[in-house]
Design a protein around this motif. Structure first.
Motif, PDB file in Angstrom:
ATOM      1  N   LEU A  69       0.834  -1.198   0.000  1.00  0.00           N
ATOM      2  CA  LEU A  69       0.000   0.000   0.000  1.00  0.00           C
ATOM      3  C   LEU A  69       0.872   1.252   0.000  1.00  0.00           C
ATOM      4  CD1 LEU A  69      -2.745  -1.026   2.585  1.00  0.00           C
ATOM      5  CD2 LEU A  69      -2.974  -0.898   0.096  1.00  0.00           C
ATOM      6  N   ARG A  70       0.450   2.227  -0.798  1.00  0.00           N
ATOM      7  CA  ARG A  70       1.120   3.526  -0.851  1.00  0.00           C
ATOM      8  C   ARG A  70       0.172   4.575  -0.283  1.00  0.00           C
ATOM      9  NH1 ARG A  70       1.363   5.104  -5.859  1.00  0.00           N
ATOM     10  NH2 ARG A  70       0.054   3.447  -6.666  1.00  0.00           N
ATOM     11  N   MET A  71       0.708   5.456   0.558  1.00  0.00           N
ATOM     12  CA  MET A  71      -0.113   6.436   1.266  1.00  0.00           C
ATOM     13  C   MET A  71       0.174   7.858   0.791  1.00  0.00           C
ATOM     14  SD  MET A  71      -1.565   4.412   3.372  1.00  0.00           S
ATOM     15  CE  MET A  71      -1.145   2.712   3.577  1.00  0.00           C
ATOM     16  N   SER A  72      -0.793   8.708   1.011  1.00  0.00           N
ATOM     17  CA  SER A  72      -0.609  10.138   0.796  1.00  0.00           C
ATOM     18  C   SER A  72      -1.251  10.884   1.960  1.00  0.00           C
ATOM     19  CB  SER A  72      -1.239  10.574  -0.523  1.00  0.00           C
ATOM     20  OG  SER A  72      -1.082  11.962  -0.687  1.00  0.00           O
ATOM     21  N   PRO A  73      -0.478  11.643   2.700  1.00  0.00           N
ATOM     22  CA  PRO A  73       0.971  11.747   2.591  1.00  0.00           C
ATOM     23  C   PRO A  73       1.637  10.485   3.118  1.00  0.00           C
ATOM     24  CG  PRO A  73       0.193  13.016   4.482  1.00  0.00           C
ATOM     25  CD  PRO A  73      -1.019  12.469   3.789  1.00  0.00           C
ATOM     26  N   ASN A  74       2.861  10.255   2.644  1.00  0.00           N
ATOM     27  CA  ASN A  74       3.600   9.073   3.076  1.00  0.00           C
ATOM     28  C   ASN A  74       4.014   9.236   4.534  1.00  0.00           C
ATOM     29  OD1 ASN A  74       4.709   6.565   2.816  1.00  0.00           O
ATOM     30  ND2 ASN A  74       6.496   7.232   1.649  1.00  0.00           N
ATOM     31  N   TYR A  75       4.080   8.140   5.256  1.00  0.00           N
ATOM     32  CA  TYR A  75       4.522   8.200   6.643  1.00  0.00           C
ATOM     33  C   TYR A  75       6.026   8.485   6.704  1.00  0.00           C
ATOM     34  CZ  TYR A  75       0.045   6.367   8.241  1.00  0.00           C
ATOM     35  OH  TYR A  75      -1.285   6.211   8.516  1.00  0.00           O
ATOM     36  N   LYS A  84       4.447  10.709  16.108  1.00  0.00           N
ATOM     37  CA  LYS A  84       3.643  11.947  16.200  1.00  0.00           C
ATOM     38  C   LYS A  84       2.549  11.967  15.134  1.00  0.00           C
ATOM     39  CE  LYS A  84       7.283  14.695  18.300  1.00  0.00           C
ATOM     40  NZ  LYS A  84       8.321  15.704  18.087  1.00  0.00           N
ATOM     41  N   VAL A  85       2.909  11.595  13.908  1.00  0.00           N
ATOM     42  CA  VAL A  85       1.933  11.594  12.811  1.00  0.00           C
ATOM     43  C   VAL A  85       0.830  10.564  13.075  1.00  0.00           C
ATOM     44  CG1 VAL A  85       1.618  11.007  10.365  1.00  0.00           C
ATOM     45  CG2 VAL A  85       3.501  12.485  11.056  1.00  0.00           C
ATOM     46  N   SER A  86       1.220   9.358  13.466  1.00  0.00           N
ATOM     47  CA  SER A  86       0.210   8.312  13.668  1.00  0.00           C
ATOM     48  C   SER A  86      -0.693   8.632  14.859  1.00  0.00           C
ATOM     49  CB  SER A  86       0.870   6.940  13.832  1.00  0.00           C
ATOM     50  OG  SER A  86       1.753   6.930  14.914  1.00  0.00           O
ATOM     51  N   LYS A  87      -0.150   9.219  15.912  1.00  0.00           N
ATOM     52  CA  LYS A  87      -0.967   9.605  17.070  1.00  0.00           C
ATOM     53  C   LYS A  87      -1.936  10.729  16.692  1.00  0.00           C
ATOM     54  CE  LYS A  87      -1.987   9.585  21.504  1.00  0.00           C
ATOM     55  NZ  LYS A  87      -3.359   9.190  21.727  1.00  0.00           N
ATOM     56  N   ARG A  88      -1.462  11.688  15.915  1.00  0.00           N
ATOM     57  CA  ARG A  88      -2.330  12.782  15.457  1.00  0.00           C
ATOM     58  C   ARG A  88      -3.487  12.237  14.605  1.00  0.00           C
ATOM     59  NH1 ARG A  88      -1.662  15.453  10.785  1.00  0.00           N
ATOM     60  NH2 ARG A  88      -3.033  17.220  10.508  1.00  0.00           N
ATOM     61  N   GLN A  89      -3.192  11.275  13.730  1.00  0.00           N
ATOM     62  CA  GLN A  89      -4.244  10.687  12.903  1.00  0.00           C
ATOM     63  C   GLN A  89      -5.292   9.997  13.769  1.00  0.00           C
ATOM     64  OE1 GLN A  89      -2.237   8.143  10.078  1.00  0.00           O
ATOM     65  NE2 GLN A  89      -1.765   9.848   8.716  1.00  0.00           N
ATOM     66  N   ILE A  90      -4.849   9.296  14.798  1.00  0.00           N
ATOM     67  CA  ILE A  90      -5.792   8.626  15.706  1.00  0.00           C
ATOM     68  C   ILE A  90      -6.633   9.656  16.446  1.00  0.00           C
ATOM     69  CG2 ILE A  90      -5.959   7.255  17.828  1.00  0.00           C
ATOM     70  CD1 ILE A  90      -3.414   5.735  16.805  1.00  0.00           C
ATOM     71  N   ASP A  91      -5.969  10.657  17.028  1.00  0.00           N
ATOM     72  CA  ASP A  91      -6.664  11.663  17.834  1.00  0.00           C
ATOM     73  C   ASP A  91      -7.674  12.471  17.030  1.00  0.00           C
ATOM     74  OD1 ASP A  91      -5.191  10.819  20.007  1.00  0.00           O
ATOM     75  OD2 ASP A  91      -3.765  12.508  19.936  1.00  0.00           O
ATOM     76  N   LYS A  92      -7.358  12.735  15.769  1.00  0.00           N
ATOM     77  CA  LYS A  92      -8.231  13.565  14.930  1.00  0.00           C
ATOM     78  C   LYS A  92      -9.062  12.748  13.935  1.00  0.00           C
ATOM     79  CE  LYS A  92      -5.434  17.684  15.392  1.00  0.00           C
ATOM     80  NZ  LYS A  92      -6.295  18.735  15.844  1.00  0.00           N
ATOM     81  N   ASN A  93      -9.006  11.405  14.070  1.00  0.00           N
ATOM     82  CA  ASN A  93      -9.752  10.500  13.183  1.00  0.00           C
ATOM     83  C   ASN A  93      -9.459  10.773  11.702  1.00  0.00           C
ATOM     84  OD1 ASN A  93     -11.453   8.323  12.698  1.00  0.00           O
ATOM     85  ND2 ASN A  93     -13.246   9.623  12.506  1.00  0.00           N
ATOM     86  N   ILE A  94      -8.185  10.948  11.395  1.00  0.00           N
ATOM     87  CA  ILE A  94      -7.745  11.199  10.019  1.00  0.00           C
ATOM     88  C   ILE A  94      -7.491   9.864   9.327  1.00  0.00           C
ATOM     89  CG2 ILE A  94      -5.900  12.172   8.585  1.00  0.00           C
ATOM     90  CD1 ILE A  94      -5.463  14.254  10.867  1.00  0.00           C
ATOM     91  N   HIS A  95      -8.120   9.696   8.184  1.00  0.00           N
ATOM     92  CA  HIS A  95      -7.927   8.497   7.371  1.00  0.00           C
ATOM     93  C   HIS A  95      -7.062   8.888   6.176  1.00  0.00           C
ATOM     94  CE1 HIS A  95     -11.935   6.545   8.868  1.00  0.00           C
ATOM     95  NE2 HIS A  95     -11.240   7.110   9.835  1.00  0.00           N
ATOM     96  N   PRO A  96      -5.762   8.560   6.190  1.00  0.00           N
ATOM     97  CA  PRO A  96      -4.898   8.951   5.078  1.00  0.00           C
ATOM     98  C   PRO A  96      -5.326   8.274   3.779  1.00  0.00           C
ATOM     99  CG  PRO A  96      -3.741   7.469   6.557  1.00  0.00           C
ATOM    100  CD  PRO A  96      -5.046   7.775   7.195  1.00  0.00           C
TER     101      PRO A  96
END
Length: 191
Positions: A69-75, A84-96
């Motif tokens: 799998l390729r993501m945008s933005p990339n980890y 920090k990025v993964s915790k922020r995604q969890i806290d803000k319910n961000i689906h990359p």
């Protein structure tokens, strides 16, 4: 023969037939994957290479197709930034965003690999189940984590697939060749 001996023989035969017919009816057992016909997909995301190594071992044993799998933005590759990025995604319910376009119609069984971050699947797993129509398909999650068992991911995965008609299996932690081989063999996924 006496009636008692006949009764014991009949009871034994009935018990044997019941064990033979119903012994393998476990809700967590993957039905025949028919790996020889290419109906298995091993799809994964790996940041450090650990999940990728597991996915390649699984692909080799199942004969399925392999997709990273390729993501945008990339980890980020830096561990501190990644946390920090993964915790922020969890806290803000961000689906990359997942950039891959995979034709899921040709697959029956999907082995979905990911690292476990913060005692749960990364948020891109939500995106995966949102993006792809997997109705009627069997999804076998596998995770790589040195500290978290696969069971920590299950409540999140169940919620993600709820109402989507997906046959979600319990999955396994793929940290060693032994655990990979054991799961694939037990669930008839070896080609």
């Amino acid at each position: 023969m006496s009636k008692r001996i006949v009764s014991v023989i009949v009871s034994s035969v009935v018990a044997f037939v019941a064990i033979f017919l119903f012994g393998n009816m476990n809700g967590n057992t993957v039905k025949a994957a028919t790996t020889a016909t290419g109906k298995v997909l091993v799809v994964y995301y790996s940041n450090s290479g650990t999940t990728e190594d597991a996915a390649k071992k699984i692909q080799k044993q199942t004969g399925g197709d392999l997709v990273k799998l390729r993501m945008s933005p990339n980890y980020p590759s830096n561990y501190d930034k990644l946390t920090k990025v993964s915790k922020r995604q969890i806290d803000k319910n961000i689906h990359p965003e997942i950039l891959n376009k995979i034709n899921m119609k040709k697959y029956k069984t999907i082995l979905l690999g990911f690292p476990t971050w913060y005692q749960r699947p990364p948020m891109f797993i939500n995106t995966f189940f949102d993006k792809y129509d997997l109705k009627g398909k069997t999804v076998v999650p596998f995770s790589t984590s040195m500290s978290s068992p696969m069971s920590v991911n299950r409540p999140y995965l169940k919620k993600m697939v709820q109402g989507k008609g997906i046959n979600l299996q319990s999955g396994f932690r793929a940290n060693s060749s032994k655990s990979i081989n054991k799961y694939l063999k037990k669930n008839n996924l070896i080609k």
